[in-house]
Scaffold this motif. Sequence first.
Motif, PDB file in Angstrom:
ATOM      1  N   UNK A  67       0.804  -1.211   0.000  1.00 54.62           N
ATOM      2  CA  UNK A  67       0.000   0.000   0.000  1.00 54.62           C
ATOM      3  C   UNK A  67       0.838   1.261   0.000  1.00 54.62           C
ATOM      4  N   UNK A  68       2.018   1.198  -0.632  1.00 55.80           N
ATOM      5  CA  UNK A  68       2.905   2.353  -0.705  1.00 55.80           C
ATOM      6  C   UNK A  68       2.852   2.954  -2.103  1.00 55.80           C
ATOM      7  N   UNK A  69       3.222   4.225  -2.184  1.00 56.84           N
ATOM      8  CA  UNK A  69       3.344   4.849  -3.479  1.00 56.84           C
ATOM      9  C   UNK A  69       4.603   4.384  -4.186  1.00 56.84           C
ATOM     10  N   UNK A  70       4.704   4.702  -5.466  1.00 63.27           N
ATOM     11  CA  UNK A  70       5.877   4.307  -6.244  1.00 63.27           C
ATOM     12  C   UNK A  70       6.148   5.362  -7.305  1.00 63.27           C
ATOM     13  N   UNK A  71       7.428   5.702  -7.489  1.00 65.45           N
ATOM     14  CA  UNK A  71       7.840   6.620  -8.547  1.00 65.45           C
ATOM     15  C   UNK A  71       8.478   5.794  -9.657  1.00 65.45           C
ATOM     16  N   UNK A  72       7.852   5.793 -10.807  1.00 68.00           N
ATOM     17  CA  UNK A  72       8.322   5.046 -11.973  1.00 68.00           C
ATOM     18  C   UNK A  72       9.276   5.925 -12.773  1.00 68.00           C
ATOM     19  N   UNK A  73      10.573   5.806 -12.469  1.00 68.64           N
ATOM     20  CA  UNK A  73      11.598   6.568 -13.182  1.00 68.64           C
ATOM     21  C   UNK A  73      11.913   5.873 -14.490  1.00 68.64           C
ATOM     22  N   UNK A  74      11.701   6.547 -15.599  1.00 67.51           N
ATOM     23  CA  UNK A  74      11.882   5.923 -16.908  1.00 67.51           C
ATOM     24  C   UNK A  74      13.353   5.554 -17.138  1.00 67.51           C
ATOM     25  N   UNK A  75      13.614   4.560 -17.989  1.00 70.10           N
ATOM     26  CA  UNK A  75      14.990   4.084 -18.222  1.00 70.10           C
ATOM     27  C   UNK A  75      15.747   4.949 -19.217  1.00 70.10           C
ATOM     28  N   UNK A  76      15.612   6.254 -19.101  1.00 72.98           N
ATOM     29  CA  UNK A  76      16.145   7.177 -20.110  1.00 72.98           C
ATOM     30  C   UNK A  76      17.252   8.070 -19.588  1.00 72.98           C
ATOM     31  N   UNK A  77      17.997   7.571 -18.603  1.00 71.79           N
ATOM     32  CA  UNK A  77      19.077   8.348 -17.995  1.00 71.79           C
ATOM     33  C   UNK A  77      20.078   8.820 -19.052  1.00 71.79           C
ATOM     34  N   UNK A  78      20.351   7.996 -20.043  1.00 73.32           N
ATOM     35  CA  UNK A  78      21.251   8.394 -21.120  1.00 73.32           C
ATOM     36  C   UNK A  78      20.497   8.414 -22.441  1.00 73.32           C
ATOM     37  N   UNK A  79      19.542   9.314 -22.529  1.00 66.70           N
ATOM     38  CA  UNK A  79      18.725   9.464 -23.741  1.00 66.70           C
ATOM     39  C   UNK A  79      18.677  10.907 -24.208  1.00 66.70           C
ATOM     40  N   UNK A  80      19.724  11.675 -23.898  1.00 70.12           N
ATOM     41  CA  UNK A  80      19.812  13.056 -24.385  1.00 70.12           C
ATOM     42  C   UNK A  80      20.650  13.068 -25.668  1.00 70.12           C
ATOM     43  N   UNK A  81      20.649  14.176 -26.417  1.00 72.52           N
ATOM     44  CA  UNK A  81      21.255  14.177 -27.756  1.00 72.52           C
ATOM     45  C   UNK A  81      22.702  13.702 -27.837  1.00 72.52           C
ATOM     46  N   UNK A  82      23.565  14.126 -26.927  1.00 71.00           N
ATOM     47  CA  UNK A  82      24.964  13.705 -27.020  1.00 71.00           C
ATOM     48  C   UNK A  82      25.112  12.197 -26.858  1.00 71.00           C
ATOM     49  N   UNK A  83      24.354  11.624 -25.932  1.00 70.48           N
ATOM     50  CA  UNK A  83      24.434  10.174 -25.726  1.00 70.48           C
ATOM     51  C   UNK A  83      23.805   9.433 -26.895  1.00 70.48           C
ATOM     52  N   UNK A  84      22.741   9.962 -27.449  1.00 73.62           N
ATOM     53  CA  UNK A  84      22.155   9.346 -28.626  1.00 73.62           C
ATOM     54  C   UNK A  84      23.137   9.321 -29.787  1.00 73.62           C
ATOM     55  N   UNK A  85      23.877  10.415 -29.962  1.00 75.16           N
ATOM     56  CA  UNK A  85      24.871  10.468 -31.041  1.00 75.16           C
ATOM     57  C   UNK A  85      25.956   9.426 -30.830  1.00 75.16           C
ATOM     58  N   UNK A  86      26.373   9.230 -29.572  1.00 73.74           N
ATOM     59  CA  UNK A  86      27.383   8.196 -29.297  1.00 73.74           C
ATOM     60  C   UNK A  86      26.872   6.810 -29.675  1.00 73.74           C
TER      61      UNK A  86
END
Length: 318
Positions: A67-86
Motif C-alpha cells: 500500500x505504498x506509493x511508487x515513482x516510476x523513473x523511466x529508463x532514459x538516464x542516457x537518452x539526451x542528444x549527445x548520448x544518442x549520437x554516441x
Amino acid sequence: MSKYRAALPQLSDRLFLMDGGLETTLVFHQGIDLPFFAAADQLKDEEGTARLRRYYDDYARLAAEAGLGFVLDSPNWRSSPDWGARMSLSLAELEAINRRGIALMEEVRARHEGGRSPMVVSGVVGPRGDGYRPDGAMSAAEARDYHAWQIGIYASTSADMVAGYTLNYVEEAIGIAEAARRAGLPVAISFTLETDGRLPSGQPLKDAILETDAATGATPAYYLINCAHPSHFADVLETDADWTRRLRGLRANASRRSHAELDASPDLDAGDPEELGRLYRQLRTRLPRLTVLGGCCGTDHRHVAQIRLACTGMDAAA
C-alpha cells in the motif's frame, strides 16, 4: 494526459518507493552488454522492452502489496542528444526511445496502481557528461538549452514530472530545473555525492541546494541524494535545517566503495541489503521528510525490499 502533474502525491508525508540500480542489474545480474551504460538501448526491441517490463514490475509489486506509493523513473538516464549520437541514433530515433520509456512506465502503472498505491511517471534526465566527474561543465544557460530537447519530449507525453539524476555540479542542476519550469513540468533534482558528502565538483551539498533554489526561485519540487553510501553523507545532513527539509528522496549505494573504486572494479559490490535498510531507517528518524526511497549502483529488489521492511515493518515475503 498527465495524471499527477498538477499535484505530485509524493509531496505528502506518505512513503514512496523507487527502483534500484537498473544499469548494474542489467549488466551484472543479467549479463546484458549496455552500450555506454545506457539502459534505454533495451527499448530498441521487444525483447529488451520485455526485460525492462519485468524489472519494473518486480519493484511496483513491492510498493503495491504494501500500500505504498511508487515513482516510476523511466529508463532514459542516457537518452539526451549527445548520448544518442554516441549510440549512432538519429534525433528521431532518440525521441522515439524517450517516448517508449514513458509509455512503458504508463503500462506498468496501469498494471499495479491502486487506491492506496499512487504511481507517478517520471521522465529521467541524466548529465550530459559523466555521472561521477564534472567534465565539460556547462553554464546554467547552456545546460538549460541542452536538456530542453529531452524535457520538451516528456512535456508532450503523460509524464507527471522530470527527475534529473547523478548531477555532479550545480550549474547543470539549475539548467535542468529551468528547462522543466519552461516546459511546465515539476522537477526533482538529485545530486551525486562523494565519500566526503560533497558533490564531485567539491561543492557542499547544502550550498548546491541553496544555490539551485536561489537561481530558480525554488523551482525543484524536491531534492534527492544518489550514488553514495549513507556513511558518506550522513554527517553533513543537518537535522531540522531549512535546506535538509528540501531533501525528500534517497537513492544510495549499498557499497562503501568510492566512485573511483567502483569504476575500476570488474565485479559488483552489492553491500549488505539489511544494513542498507537499517541506515535508511536511521536517516528517516533524523529527517522524516525523506519519504521517496530507492537504490542506486549495485542495489536491486533485495535492497528495496529491506528498505521497505526497515521503514514500514513489512517483510518482502508478506
